[in-house]
Write a protein that holds these residues in place. Structure first.
Motif, PDB file in Angstrom:
ATOM      1  N   LYS A  84       0.847  -1.203   0.000  1.00 48.02           N
ATOM      2  CA  LYS A  84       0.000   0.000   0.000  1.00 48.02           C
ATOM      3  C   LYS A  84       0.871   1.238   0.000  1.00 48.02           C
ATOM      4  O   LYS A  84       1.899   1.288   0.675  1.00 48.02           O
ATOM      5  CB  LYS A  84      -0.896   0.028   1.251  1.00 48.02           C
ATOM      6  N   HIS A  95      -0.207   5.078   0.532  1.00 43.06           N
ATOM      7  CA  HIS A  95      -1.239   6.086   0.770  1.00 43.06           C
ATOM      8  C   HIS A  95      -0.555   7.419   1.049  1.00 43.06           C
ATOM      9  O   HIS A  95       0.160   7.547   2.052  1.00 43.06           O
ATOM     10  CB  HIS A  95      -2.106   5.696   1.976  1.00 43.06           C
ATOM     11  N   LYS A 120      -5.031   7.027  -1.972  1.00 42.10           N
ATOM     12  CA  LYS A 120      -4.668   5.603  -1.921  1.00 42.10           C
ATOM     13  C   LYS A 120      -4.187   5.156  -3.305  1.00 42.10           C
ATOM     14  O   LYS A 120      -4.874   4.428  -4.025  1.00 42.10           O
ATOM     15  CB  LYS A 120      -5.850   4.774  -1.448  1.00 42.10           C
ATOM     16  N   ASP A 137      -3.195   0.221  -3.265  1.00 41.04           N
ATOM     17  CA  ASP A 137      -4.065  -0.122  -2.132  1.00 41.04           C
ATOM     18  C   ASP A 137      -4.241  -1.630  -1.955  1.00 41.04           C
ATOM     19  O   ASP A 137      -5.326  -2.155  -2.104  1.00 41.04           O
ATOM     20  CB  ASP A 137      -5.428   0.559  -2.333  1.00 41.04           C
ATOM     21  N   GLY A 159      -5.534   1.685  -8.036  1.00 39.87           N
ATOM     22  CA  GLY A 159      -4.697   1.204  -6.933  1.00 39.87           C
ATOM     23  C   GLY A 159      -4.722  -0.277  -6.684  1.00 39.87           C
ATOM     24  O   GLY A 159      -4.047  -0.762  -5.768  1.00 39.87           O
ATOM     25  N   ARG A 160      -5.521  -1.021  -7.457  1.00 42.15           N
ATOM     26  CA  ARG A 160      -5.600  -2.468  -7.222  1.00 42.15           C
ATOM     27  C   ARG A 160      -5.480  -3.246  -8.527  1.00 42.15           C
ATOM     28  O   ARG A 160      -5.843  -2.735  -9.595  1.00 42.15           O
ATOM     29  CB  ARG A 160      -6.941  -2.832  -6.586  1.00 42.15           C
TER      30      ARG A 160
END
Ligand code: SF4
Length: 330
Positions: free
Chosen positions: A21, A23, A39, A42, A241-242
């Protein structure tokens, strides 16, 4: 947490990223207090094998470059693990990270920005050896000549400055600098995006040749699935973010499952005048990672959105081609 399945489970991964992660705090108000977080990355997990290329694809702002910079430890990740040669790089300070900097290098999109314009190419390529205290002046000059020839430039280029070269030649210099210290892993951050199509294929072929010669592993970041097609063994698709889908390269192109992957594939030009385009054009931009949509982060743009997508985040499936979408129950 799901990890992209490996093609050969008997070989140990070179790199294992787990639940990473990043952030960034967002300062707000007259007192510049941190109220929210961007984020950018993430919870990302994947492996890269020795000699393998993982293509990482997504639109601008999806967090893929931030992810690459976390792995190269240009950023200190907020959470998660980066296992490399038995060490978790995410836990290391600047000094402890130094020996690993030889093993993990980066190639950037714009070599003009990453090459110091006041230094000659020879000085630029000599610098990594000076920083790591390797060789004497004679040895370093010899090594610079070898590096230039390896990337297809004449040794006499060492006396010239970066602005005297074309974009493609400058990227060759960037590649020469990246391979100077015999790294194991190179993070290629959009290395051909700023180049003409004809030059793109020359640079991609050079990267493939160097990979074969030195058993390099690549994390190859791009916003265009067409670019990663010929260089990637496996591909991961990133959105806000994923990683939303991943798998073997051919499998992703043949049987894309996630609606976002399907739209990226439909945007690849087909060199056939009789081909009827069935392009799925996405509406709008990637939402802000500061205020991501509820449920499935893609639901604001998805042509197959259902009611449940707006409230419940889908989990990644645990099969050969993990996908995060309610159309594919876990
Ligand atoms: Fe589309 Fe729903 Fe799948 Fe998200 S979960 S990609 S909104 S169908």
């Amino acid at each position: 947490m799901s990890v992209i399945p490996l093609s050969d489970s008997s070989v140990q991964p070179l790199l294992q990223v787990r639940d990473l992660k990043m952030h960034f705090p967002v300062k707000e108000g007259i007192f510049m207090r941190t109220g929210k977080f961007n984020k950018a990355v993430d919870g990302v997990s994947f492996d890269i094998m020795p000699g393998e290329t993982l293509g990482l694809v997504g639109e601008s702002g999806c967090g893929k470059s931030t992810l690459g910079r976390c792995i190269a430890r240009l950023y200190q990740p907020t959470a998660g693990h980066i296992h490399f040669k038995g060490t978790d790089l995410a836990t290391l300070g600047r000094k402890a990270m130094m020996p690993f900097r030889r093993d993990i290098q980066m190639i950037f999109q714009d070599p003009m920005e990453s090459l110091n314009s006041r230094h000659t190419v020879g000085e630029i390529l000599e610098e990594p050896f000076i920083v790591h205290n390797i060789g004497d002046k004679v040895w370093r000059r010899q090594r610079v000549s070898e590096l230039l020839e390896l990337v297809g430039l004449p040794a006499r280029s060492a006396t010239r400055y970066p602005f005297e070269f074309s974009g493609g030649q400058r990227q060759r210099i960037g590649i020469a600098r990246a391979i100077a210290l015999n790294p194991k892993l190179i993070i290629c951050d959009e290395p051909v995006s700023a180049l003409d199509v004809s030059i793109q294929s020359q640079i991609l072929n050079l990267l493939i040749d160097l990979q074969k010669e030195f058993n390099l592993s690549y994390l190859f970041i791009a916003h265009d699935l067409a670019v990663v097609k010929h260089i990637s063994d496996r591909i991961a698709i990133m959105y806000l973010g994923r990683i939303v889908e991943s798998g073997e390269g051919e499998s992703i192109y043949r049987t894309a499952r996630h609606p976002y992957t399907q739209s990226l594939i439909s945007a690849i030009p087909v060199p056939d005048p009789h081909h009827t385009s069935q392009r799925q054009i996405l509406v709008g931009d990637v939402p802000s990672p500061i205020n991501p949509p509820s449920g499935c982060a893609f639901h604001t743009r998805c042509p197959k959105v259902m009611d449940t997508c707006k409230t419940t985040a889908p989990a990644l499936t645990q099969d050969h081609q993990p996908v995060s979408c309610h159309l594919y129950p876990v």
